[in-house]
Scaffold this motif. Structure first.
Motif, PDB file in Angstrom:
ATOM      1  N   GLU A   1     -70.327 -73.007 -11.547  1.00  0.00           N
ATOM      2  CA  GLU A   1     -68.919 -72.650 -11.665  1.00  0.00           C
ATOM      3  C   GLU A   1     -68.843 -71.222 -12.165  1.00  0.00           C
ATOM      4  OE1 GLU A   1     -65.722 -74.911 -13.095  1.00  0.00           O
ATOM      5  OE2 GLU A   1     -66.909 -76.739 -13.099  1.00  0.00           O
ATOM      6  N   PRO A   2     -68.081 -70.425 -11.496  1.00  0.00           N
ATOM      7  CA  PRO A   2     -68.097 -69.003 -11.848  1.00  0.00           C
ATOM      8  C   PRO A   2     -67.312 -68.670 -13.118  1.00  0.00           C
ATOM      9  CG  PRO A   2     -66.575 -69.392 -10.058  1.00  0.00           C
ATOM     10  CD  PRO A   2     -67.180 -70.712 -10.383  1.00  0.00           C
ATOM     11  N   PHE A   3     -66.980 -69.671 -13.889  1.00  0.00           N
ATOM     12  CA  PHE A   3     -66.167 -69.394 -15.067  1.00  0.00           C
ATOM     13  C   PHE A   3     -67.009 -69.210 -16.320  1.00  0.00           C
ATOM     14  CE2 PHE A   3     -63.706 -72.534 -12.486  1.00  0.00           C
ATOM     15  CZ  PHE A   3     -62.967 -71.576 -11.818  1.00  0.00           C
ATOM     16  N   GLU A   4     -66.650 -68.213 -17.068  1.00  0.00           N
ATOM     17  CA  GLU A   4     -67.284 -68.017 -18.363  1.00  0.00           C
ATOM     18  C   GLU A   4     -66.822 -69.120 -19.309  1.00  0.00           C
ATOM     19  OE1 GLU A   4     -69.528 -65.778 -19.182  1.00  0.00           O
ATOM     20  OE2 GLU A   4     -69.469 -64.878 -17.189  1.00  0.00           O
ATOM     21  N   LEU A   5     -67.570 -69.310 -20.384  1.00  0.00           N
ATOM     22  CA  LEU A   5     -67.117 -70.247 -21.407  1.00  0.00           C
ATOM     23  C   LEU A   5     -65.873 -69.682 -22.089  1.00  0.00           C
ATOM     24  CD1 LEU A   5     -69.876 -71.464 -20.890  1.00  0.00           C
ATOM     25  CD2 LEU A   5     -70.285 -71.523 -23.344  1.00  0.00           C
ATOM     26  N   ARG A   6     -65.057 -70.571 -22.580  1.00  0.00           N
ATOM     27  CA  ARG A   6     -63.924 -70.143 -23.384  1.00  0.00           C
ATOM     28  C   ARG A   6     -64.477 -69.311 -24.533  1.00  0.00           C
ATOM     29  NH1 ARG A   6     -61.040 -72.954 -27.004  1.00  0.00           N
ATOM     30  NH2 ARG A   6     -62.658 -74.546 -27.150  1.00  0.00           N
ATOM     31  N   PRO A   7     -63.927 -68.105 -24.774  1.00  0.00           N
ATOM     32  CA  PRO A   7     -64.521 -67.242 -25.816  1.00  0.00           C
ATOM     33  C   PRO A   7     -64.653 -67.951 -27.169  1.00  0.00           C
ATOM     34  CG  PRO A   7     -62.898 -66.017 -24.558  1.00  0.00           C
ATOM     35  CD  PRO A   7     -62.819 -67.426 -24.064  1.00  0.00           C
ATOM     36  N   ALA A   8     -63.644 -68.717 -27.550  1.00  0.00           N
ATOM     37  CA  ALA A   8     -63.716 -69.404 -28.846  1.00  0.00           C
ATOM     38  C   ALA A   8     -64.869 -70.409 -28.862  1.00  0.00           C
ATOM     39  CB  ALA A   8     -62.396 -70.116 -29.138  1.00  0.00           C
ATOM     40  N   PHE A   9     -65.080 -71.061 -27.732  1.00  0.00           N
ATOM     41  CA  PHE A   9     -66.186 -72.024 -27.666  1.00  0.00           C
ATOM     42  C   PHE A   9     -67.534 -71.321 -27.682  1.00  0.00           C
ATOM     43  CE2 PHE A   9     -69.056 -74.620 -24.830  1.00  0.00           C
ATOM     44  CZ  PHE A   9     -69.489 -75.449 -25.848  1.00  0.00           C
ATOM     45  N   LYS A  10     -67.617 -70.194 -26.960  1.00  0.00           N
ATOM     46  CA  LYS A  10     -68.879 -69.444 -26.931  1.00  0.00           C
ATOM     47  C   LYS A  10     -69.262 -68.995 -28.353  1.00  0.00           C
ATOM     48  CE  LYS A  10     -72.362 -67.015 -25.293  1.00  0.00           C
ATOM     49  NZ  LYS A  10     -73.651 -67.742 -25.237  1.00  0.00           N
ATOM     50  N   THR A  11     -68.286 -68.528 -29.094  1.00  0.00           N
ATOM     51  CA  THR A  11     -68.536 -68.099 -30.470  1.00  0.00           C
ATOM     52  C   THR A  11     -69.031 -69.275 -31.319  1.00  0.00           C
ATOM     53  OG1 THR A  11     -66.694 -66.568 -30.193  1.00  0.00           O
ATOM     54  CG2 THR A  11     -67.475 -66.906 -32.442  1.00  0.00           C
ATOM     55  N   LYS A  12     -68.370 -70.412 -31.157  1.00  0.00           N
ATOM     56  CA  LYS A  12     -68.718 -71.597 -31.926  1.00  0.00           C
ATOM     57  C   LYS A  12     -70.130 -72.078 -31.561  1.00  0.00           C
ATOM     58  CE  LYS A  12     -67.041 -76.393 -32.367  1.00  0.00           C
ATOM     59  NZ  LYS A  12     -67.565 -77.139 -31.201  1.00  0.00           N
ATOM     60  N   LEU A  13     -70.414 -72.087 -30.269  1.00  0.00           N
ATOM     61  CA  LEU A  13     -71.722 -72.533 -29.785  1.00  0.00           C
ATOM     62  C   LEU A  13     -72.836 -71.649 -30.344  1.00  0.00           C
ATOM     63  CD1 LEU A  13     -73.456 -74.282 -27.751  1.00  0.00           C
ATOM     64  CD2 LEU A  13     -72.965 -72.533 -26.041  1.00  0.00           C
ATOM     65  N   ASP A  14     -72.663 -70.336 -30.214  1.00  0.00           N
ATOM     66  CA  ASP A  14     -73.689 -69.414 -30.692  1.00  0.00           C
ATOM     67  C   ASP A  14     -73.906 -69.549 -32.195  1.00  0.00           C
ATOM     68  OD1 ASP A  14     -74.225 -68.502 -28.197  1.00  0.00           O
ATOM     69  OD2 ASP A  14     -73.059 -66.650 -28.357  1.00  0.00           O
ATOM     70  N   ALA A  15     -72.806 -69.696 -32.925  1.00  0.00           N
ATOM     71  CA  ALA A  15     -72.923 -69.815 -34.381  1.00  0.00           C
ATOM     72  C   ALA A  15     -73.672 -71.099 -34.751  1.00  0.00           C
ATOM     73  CB  ALA A  15     -71.537 -69.803 -35.021  1.00  0.00           C
ATOM     74  N   ALA A  16     -73.335 -72.187 -34.076  1.00  0.00           N
ATOM     75  CA  ALA A  16     -73.984 -73.467 -34.368  1.00  0.00           C
ATOM     76  C   ALA A  16     -75.483 -73.405 -34.070  1.00  0.00           C
ATOM     77  CB  ALA A  16     -73.334 -74.586 -33.569  1.00  0.00           C
ATOM     78  N   LEU A  17     -75.821 -72.756 -32.961  1.00  0.00           N
ATOM     79  CA  LEU A  17     -77.230 -72.695 -32.579  1.00  0.00           C
ATOM     80  C   LEU A  17     -78.018 -71.768 -33.508  1.00  0.00           C
ATOM     81  CD1 LEU A  17     -76.897 -72.732 -28.677  1.00  0.00           C
ATOM     82  CD2 LEU A  17     -77.678 -74.588 -30.170  1.00  0.00           C
ATOM     83  N   ARG A  18     -77.370 -70.691 -33.943  1.00  0.00           N
ATOM     84  CA  ARG A  18     -78.041 -69.784 -34.884  1.00  0.00           C
ATOM     85  C   ARG A  18     -78.315 -70.492 -36.214  1.00  0.00           C
ATOM     86  NH1 ARG A  18     -74.403 -65.039 -33.980  1.00  0.00           N
ATOM     87  NH2 ARG A  18     -75.003 -64.965 -31.782  1.00  0.00           N
ATOM     88  N   GLU A  19     -77.325 -71.268 -36.619  1.00  0.00           N
ATOM     89  CA  GLU A  19     -77.463 -72.020 -37.855  1.00  0.00           C
ATOM     90  C   GLU A  19     -78.635 -73.016 -37.742  1.00  0.00           C
ATOM     91  OE1 GLU A  19     -76.074 -71.784 -40.742  1.00  0.00           O
ATOM     92  OE2 GLU A  19     -77.080 -73.594 -41.532  1.00  0.00           O
ATOM     93  N   ARG A  20     -78.689 -73.669 -36.610  1.00  0.00           N
ATOM     94  CA  ARG A  20     -79.754 -74.644 -36.378  1.00  0.00           C
ATOM     95  C   ARG A  20     -81.123 -73.964 -36.327  1.00  0.00           C
ATOM     96  NH1 ARG A  20     -78.146 -79.844 -34.581  1.00  0.00           N
ATOM     97  NH2 ARG A  20     -79.931 -81.128 -33.990  1.00  0.00           N
ATOM     98  N   TRP A  21     -81.131 -72.810 -35.706  1.00  0.00           N
ATOM     99  CA  TRP A  21     -82.369 -72.019 -35.603  1.00  0.00           C
ATOM    100  C   TRP A  21     -82.893 -71.706 -37.014  1.00  0.00           C
ATOM    101  CZ3 TRP A  21     -85.248 -70.101 -31.471  1.00  0.00           C
ATOM    102  CH2 TRP A  21     -86.193 -69.111 -31.787  1.00  0.00           C
ATOM    103  N   ARG A  22     -81.976 -71.289 -37.863  1.00  0.00           N
ATOM    104  CA  ARG A  22     -82.350 -70.939 -39.235  1.00  0.00           C
ATOM    105  C   ARG A  22     -82.903 -72.157 -39.991  1.00  0.00           C
ATOM    106  NH1 ARG A  22     -77.345 -68.928 -40.717  1.00  0.00           N
ATOM    107  NH2 ARG A  22     -77.320 -67.361 -39.085  1.00  0.00           N
ATOM    108  N   THR A  23     -82.229 -73.280 -39.860  1.00  0.00           N
ATOM    109  CA  THR A  23     -82.682 -74.497 -40.538  1.00  0.00           C
ATOM    110  C   THR A  23     -84.081 -74.886 -40.073  1.00  0.00           C
ATOM    111  OG1 THR A  23     -80.426 -75.162 -40.103  1.00  0.00           O
ATOM    112  CG2 THR A  23     -81.783 -76.728 -41.270  1.00  0.00           C
ATOM    113  N   ARG A  24     -84.288 -74.802 -38.773  1.00  0.00           N
ATOM    114  CA  ARG A  24     -85.591 -75.131 -38.210  1.00  0.00           C
ATOM    115  C   ARG A  24     -86.684 -74.253 -38.803  1.00  0.00           C
ATOM    116  NH1 ARG A  24     -87.205 -76.709 -32.905  1.00  0.00           N
ATOM    117  NH2 ARG A  24     -88.105 -74.671 -32.517  1.00  0.00           N
TER     118      ARG A  24
END
Ligand SMILES: [Zn+2]
Lengths: 206, 83
Positions: free
Chosen positions: B54-77
């Motif tokens: 699908e040629p649609f980008e993620l909703r900007p608010a969701f992209k921000t939330k996703l990246d933040a969550a994954l960074r947090e998880r990365w740090r915990t790991r």
């Protein structure tokens, strides 16, 4: 541009940017599959996030036997099915084996006016695809999504849905035929429509 | 071979998992049957279209939330591993 396998290696060596690049490359496809399976935007976003978190947790288990994309698709399919099961919206497994008897015959047969690549540039194409998928029964829709959109194998699709491989094959064929019919009515060139082949004579029963 | 028989093994043909003997019969039918040729081509295009991104980008608010969550998880790991 490094390939996905190389990025996984770098991520495993502690490079956050490599992992973020993998996310960037695949996030739209992961979300698209989740959205089509769940038909609910909020659920689809949750499942997308969960899938990437799970991919991160299990990154060292990715062996590169399949593509990273298909590995991710398995993870997101699994997560989406869990949500569907929790909502009880997953159809129960039929008791009798489905068969190939009485396959619907193709009715609207015509070449498409345009190829997929140019169709994809149009906004309304996505709406037509979504509508066609929505009209499929859940039984067929999920099989088609896992197998043809997620590119899972027949065996994986059967495993995730709790079906036999034969069930999957029959449903997949019915789904493909139904989608072909619907999408060809939209994208087909009606001036070039041809009639189904009539098998009247005995010469063809060879 | 009739069109109906061809329809029944369409999956294997489209997915390229057909046994060569059957494939020969199949090809012969296809060479002489316009409707079946078009149906096979329609199905291939249907799959290609549905599979395409699908040629649609993620909703900007969701992209921000996703990246933040994954960074947090990365740090915990990473913290878990260093311990
Ligand atoms: Zn035919």
């Amino acid at each position: 541009m490094p390939d996905d396998g190389r990025l996984v290696e770098r991520a495993l060596h502690g490079e956050l940017e490599a992992f973020e690049e993998l996310v960037r490359r695949h996030e739209r496809q992961v979300l698209a599959l989740a959205r089509r399976m769940l038909r609910n935007e909020a659920d689809a976003e949750d499942v997308t996030q969960e899938a990437f978190a799970s991919a991160l947790d299990h990154l060292e288990k990715f062996r590169g036997e399949t593509s990273f994309r298909s590995w991710l698709m398995t993870i997101v399919s699994h997560a989406a099915l869990k949500v569907l099961r929790k909502k009880n919206s997953l159809p129960t497994v039929p008791l009798d084996e489905e068969s190939l008897d009485g396959l619907p015959r193709p009715e609207f047969i015509a070449d498409w006016r345009e190829g997929p690549t140019s169709l994809l540039e149009r906004k309304e194409t996505m709406r037509h695809i979504q509508e066609a998928l929505d009209e499929l029964s859940e039984n067929y829709r999920l099989v088609f999504l896992l197998r043809d959109v997620g590119e899972l194998s027949i065996r994986e699709t059967a495993g995730l849905l709790g079906l036999t491989e034969n069930n999957v094959k029959v449903r997949l064929l019915r789904a493909r035929l139904a989608l072909r019919e619907k999408l060809t009515r939209v994208f087909g060139d009606s001036t070039a429509r041809i009639a189904p082949h009539a098998h009247g004579g005995t010469e063809e029963t060879a | 071979m009739k069109c109906e028989e061809l329809l029944a093994i369409l999956n294997e043909y489209v997915d390229g998992e057909i046994d060569p003997g059957v494939c020969e019969e199949y090809r012969e039918h296809l060479d002489n049957c316009d409707p079946c040729q078009v149906v096979v081509d329609n199905i291939r295009k249907t799959i290609e279209l549905c599979r395409a991104c699908e040629p649609f980008e993620l909703r900007p608010a969701f992209k921000t939330k996703l990246d933040a969550a994954l960074r947090e998880r990365w740090r915990t790991r990473r913290d878990c591993r260093q311990r």
